[in-house]
Design a protein around this motif. Structure first.
Motif, PDB file in Angstrom:
ATOM      1  N   ARG A  18      46.393  33.385  48.454  1.00 36.93           N
ATOM      2  CA  ARG A  18      47.031  34.641  48.085  1.00 36.93           C
ATOM      3  C   ARG A  18      47.337  34.679  46.584  1.00 36.93           C
ATOM      4  O   ARG A  18      47.204  35.727  45.932  1.00 36.93           O
ATOM      5  N   PHE A  19      47.738  33.533  46.041  1.00 33.98           N
ATOM      6  CA  PHE A  19      48.043  33.460  44.611  1.00 33.98           C
ATOM      7  C   PHE A  19      46.817  33.801  43.780  1.00 33.98           C
ATOM      8  O   PHE A  19      46.901  34.548  42.798  1.00 33.98           O
ATOM      9  N   PHE A  20      45.654  33.284  44.170  1.00 40.18           N
ATOM     10  CA  PHE A  20      44.429  33.573  43.436  1.00 40.18           C
ATOM     11  C   PHE A  20      43.947  34.994  43.706  1.00 40.18           C
ATOM     12  O   PHE A  20      43.413  35.646  42.802  1.00 40.18           O
ATOM     13  N   ASP A  21      44.124  35.484  44.931  1.00 38.62           N
ATOM     14  CA  ASP A  21      43.719  36.859  45.231  1.00 38.62           C
ATOM     15  C   ASP A  21      44.501  37.857  44.389  1.00 38.62           C
ATOM     16  O   ASP A  21      43.971  38.913  44.016  1.00 38.62           O
ATOM     17  N   ASN A  22      45.757  37.535  44.110  1.00 38.00           N
ATOM     18  CA  ASN A  22      46.593  38.422  43.286  1.00 38.00           C
ATOM     19  C   ASN A  22      46.458  38.146  41.794  1.00 38.00           C
ATOM     20  O   ASN A  22      47.254  38.666  41.004  1.00 38.00           O
ATOM     21  N   ARG A  23      45.475  37.305  41.424  1.00 41.02           N
ATOM     22  CA  ARG A  23      45.198  36.995  40.014  1.00 41.02           C
ATOM     23  C   ARG A  23      46.447  36.448  39.328  1.00 41.02           C
ATOM     24  O   ARG A  23      46.873  36.922  38.271  1.00 41.02           O
ATOM     25  N   GLY A  24      47.021  35.421  39.956  1.00 40.80           N
ATOM     26  CA  GLY A  24      48.259  34.847  39.443  1.00 40.80           C
ATOM     27  C   GLY A  24      48.131  34.301  38.036  1.00 40.80           C
ATOM     28  O   GLY A  24      49.017  34.516  37.193  1.00 40.80           O
ATOM     29  N   ALA A  25      47.034  33.608  37.744  1.00 39.73           N
ATOM     30  CA  ALA A  25      46.862  33.035  36.407  1.00 39.73           C
ATOM     31  C   ALA A  25      46.725  34.134  35.349  1.00 39.73           C
ATOM     32  O   ALA A  25      47.293  34.028  34.247  1.00 39.73           O
ATOM     33  N   ASP A  26      45.997  35.202  35.664  1.00 40.82           N
ATOM     34  CA  ASP A  26      45.848  36.311  34.716  1.00 40.82           C
ATOM     35  C   ASP A  26      47.191  36.991  34.461  1.00 40.82           C
ATOM     36  O   ASP A  26      47.524  37.341  33.313  1.00 40.82           O
TER      37      ASP A  26
END
Length: 409
Positions: A18-26
Motif C-alpha cells: 500500500r505504501f508503494f501504491d500510494n507513492r510514499g517515496a515520491d
C-alpha cells in the motif's frame, strides 16, 4: 503461533504494498522540498506567537534547542545556528514579508493534509473556512500549547521529587523518556486531526507509538553513520550539513507516511484481506445493498455495507463510490450518506462490466460460497463464458497464425 506470525507478516507485506501504491517515496520527497522552504516561516510564526505572551519570552529558543537536541541527529547542530540567524532576520520583516512567510507555512500544512488525504482515499478535502480555521489554529494555538507544555514540563522536571539527591527512584529514567512521549503525543494528534476522515483514536495512538519509536531508531542509526562514515565531508566540505539535513528530513517523512499507512490500515479486517475478494464482486455486492436499501427508503453508509458482510476498508469503499458516482449511479446526500440516483431496471450488467475498471474474475478467483442472491447465476454465467472462450480461442497459436483459427473451420 506460526499462524499468528504468518498473519503478522502478511499484514506488513500488505502495508508495504500500500505504501508503494500510494507513492510514499515520491510524497516524502515532495514534503522534503516543501519543508526546506517552510521550516524558517514555521519557526518565525512560532516565535512570533510565543513572543506575544510575556510569560513565554525566550521559550521559543528553548523549544528549538530541545527539538534539535532530541529529534534531529547531531549533524543538525550547525544547521540550527543557520536557522536561528535566518529566523532572527525574518523577525525584522515588514507585515508584507510576514504575510508571505505565513502563506508559505500554510502551504506546508496544505501539502501535508493533501498527502494524508491520498493515503486515506479522501474524496472531499476540507474547503473554505474549515481549512482556514484548522490551519490558523495550528499556527496560532499550536505554539501557545507547545509553550505552555514546555513551561509545565520544565517546572515539573525541576521539582525535588524528580531531580536532585531526594529524587524518587526511576524519576530520572522517566525524564529521559520525555522526548519520546512528546513525539508519541504529537504524531497521535497529527494522525487523528489532519486527514479529513474518521480516525479511531486507538489507531492514531498506535501509529504515533510506531512512528516515534522508529524515528528514535533512525536517529541513532543516522548518527552512527555520520560519526563513522565522514566521507561526505570530503565531498561537500563546509556545505555537508545541508544535504545531511535534507536526507534526515526525507527519512523522517518516509517514517511519518509509513506510520500514516499503518493507522489507515489498522482497521482493515484480517478476514477481508485473506478472502481476496475480486473487486468486481465487491462492486456488485455494494450495488445490491444500494438497491435493497433504496426500496426501503434508506440511505447507504459505509457501516451499512459492512453490516451486510462486505467488510471492505474505507479506501476500497471510496474507490467503489468514486466509480459509481462517475457513472451517475449514486449521489451523496450529505456527510457520508449515499443513495441510488438511477433506476437499475434500465441499467444492464453488461453496461456495468464494460465501464468497470475491474475485470470479471477468473473461475479460480471465485469463492466457493457467497451469501448473495445474484451469485449463483453469475457463477453459472462465468462458467458458460469460460466454456465459450475455450471453444472460440482454444486452438493453438500456430493454427491462428496460419489462418486456421476456430472462425476459419
Amino acid at each position: 503461533m506460526q499462524q499468528r506470525l504468518h498473519d503478522w507478516l502478511e499484514f506488513w507485506r500488505f502495508l508495504w504494498q500500500r505504501f508503494f501504491d500510494n507513492r510514499g517515496a515520491d510524497n516524502a520527497a515532495a514534503l522534503t522540498y516543501t519543508t526546506l522552504f517552510a521550516v524558517v516561516p514555521m519557526m518565525t510564526v512560532t516565535f512570533a506567537m510565543l513572543s506575544a505572551v510575556p510569560a513565554f519570552q525566550g521559550t521559543g529558543e528553548q523549544i528549538q534547542a530541545f527539538i534539535f537536541h532530541n529529534f534531529v541527529p547531531s549533524a543538525g547542530e550547525a544547521l540550527q545556528e543557520y536557522l536561528r540567524d535566518f529566523t532572527t532576520q525574518a523577525r525584522q520583516l515588514t507585515w508584507i514579508g510576514v504575510g508571505v512567510l505565513a502563506v508559505t507555512a500554510f502551504w506546508m500544512l496544505v501539502t501535508v493534509e493533501r498527502t494524508f488525504n491520498t493515503i486515506w482515499r479522501v474524496r472531499q478535502p476540507r474547503r473554505g473556512i474549515a481549512t482556514f480555521l484548522l490551519y490558523w489554529a495550528i499556527l496560532s494555538l499550536g505554539p501557545m500549547l507547545l509553550g505552555a507544555g514546555f513551561a509545565i514540563s520544565t517546572y515539573v522536571a525541576s521539582l525535588s521529587l524528580l531531580s536532585g539527591p531526594d529524587a524518587v527512584v526511576g524519576a530520572k529514567t522517566l525524564l529521559r523518556f520525555t522526548p519520546l512521549l512528546f513525539s508519541v503525543a504529537a504524531f497521535t494528534l497529527l494522525y487523528a486531526a489532519v486527514p479529513n476522515a474518521r480516525v479511531p483514536f486507538r489507531h492514531a495512538f498506535w501509529g504515533g507509538v510506531f512512528t516515534a519509536v522508529l524515528l528514535e531508531l533512525a536517529k541513532a542509526i543516522f548518527g552512527l553513520y555520520v560519526r563513522f562514515f565522514p566521507g561526505y565531508q570530503l565531498i561537500y566540505g563546509a556545505f555537508a550539513t545541508v544535504p545531511l539535513f535534507l536526507l534526515w528530513v526525507f527519512l523522517s517523512w518516509l517514517i511519518v507516511l509509513l506510520g500514516a499507512e499503518l493507522v489507515c490500515n489498522l482497521g482493515v479486517s484480517l478476514q477481508w484481506r485473506k478472502r481476496g475478494m475480486p473487486r468486481a464482486l465487491v462492486l456488485l455486492g455494494i450495488l445490491r445493498v444500494f438497491h435493497a436499501r433504496q426500496r426501503s427508503g434508506l440511505m447507504v453508509r459505509h457501516r451499512d455495507v459492512q453490516r451486510q458482510g462486505w467488510l471492505l476498508p474505507e479506501h476500497e469503499w471510496e474507490e467503489v463510490l468514486s466509480f459509481l458516482e462517475d457513472q451517475r449511479l449514486v449521489a451523496c446526500t450529505g456527510g457520508d450518506s449515499w443513495m441510488l440516483s438511477r433506476d437499475l431496471s434500465h441499467y444492464s450488467l453488461q453496461q456495468l462490466i464494460e465501464r468497470s475498471p475491474w475485470p470479471l474474475p477468473h473461475l479460480s478467483q471465485l469463492p466457493d460460497e457467497l451469501d448473495e442472491p445474484w451469485y449463483p447465476a453469475l457463477r453459472v454465467a462465468l462458467q458458460r463464458l469460460h466454456d465459450e472462450q475455450t471453444l472460440l480461442f482454444g486452438d493453438s497459436l500456430a493454427n491462428w497464425f496460419e489462418g486456421q483459427g476456430t472462425d476459419k473451420k
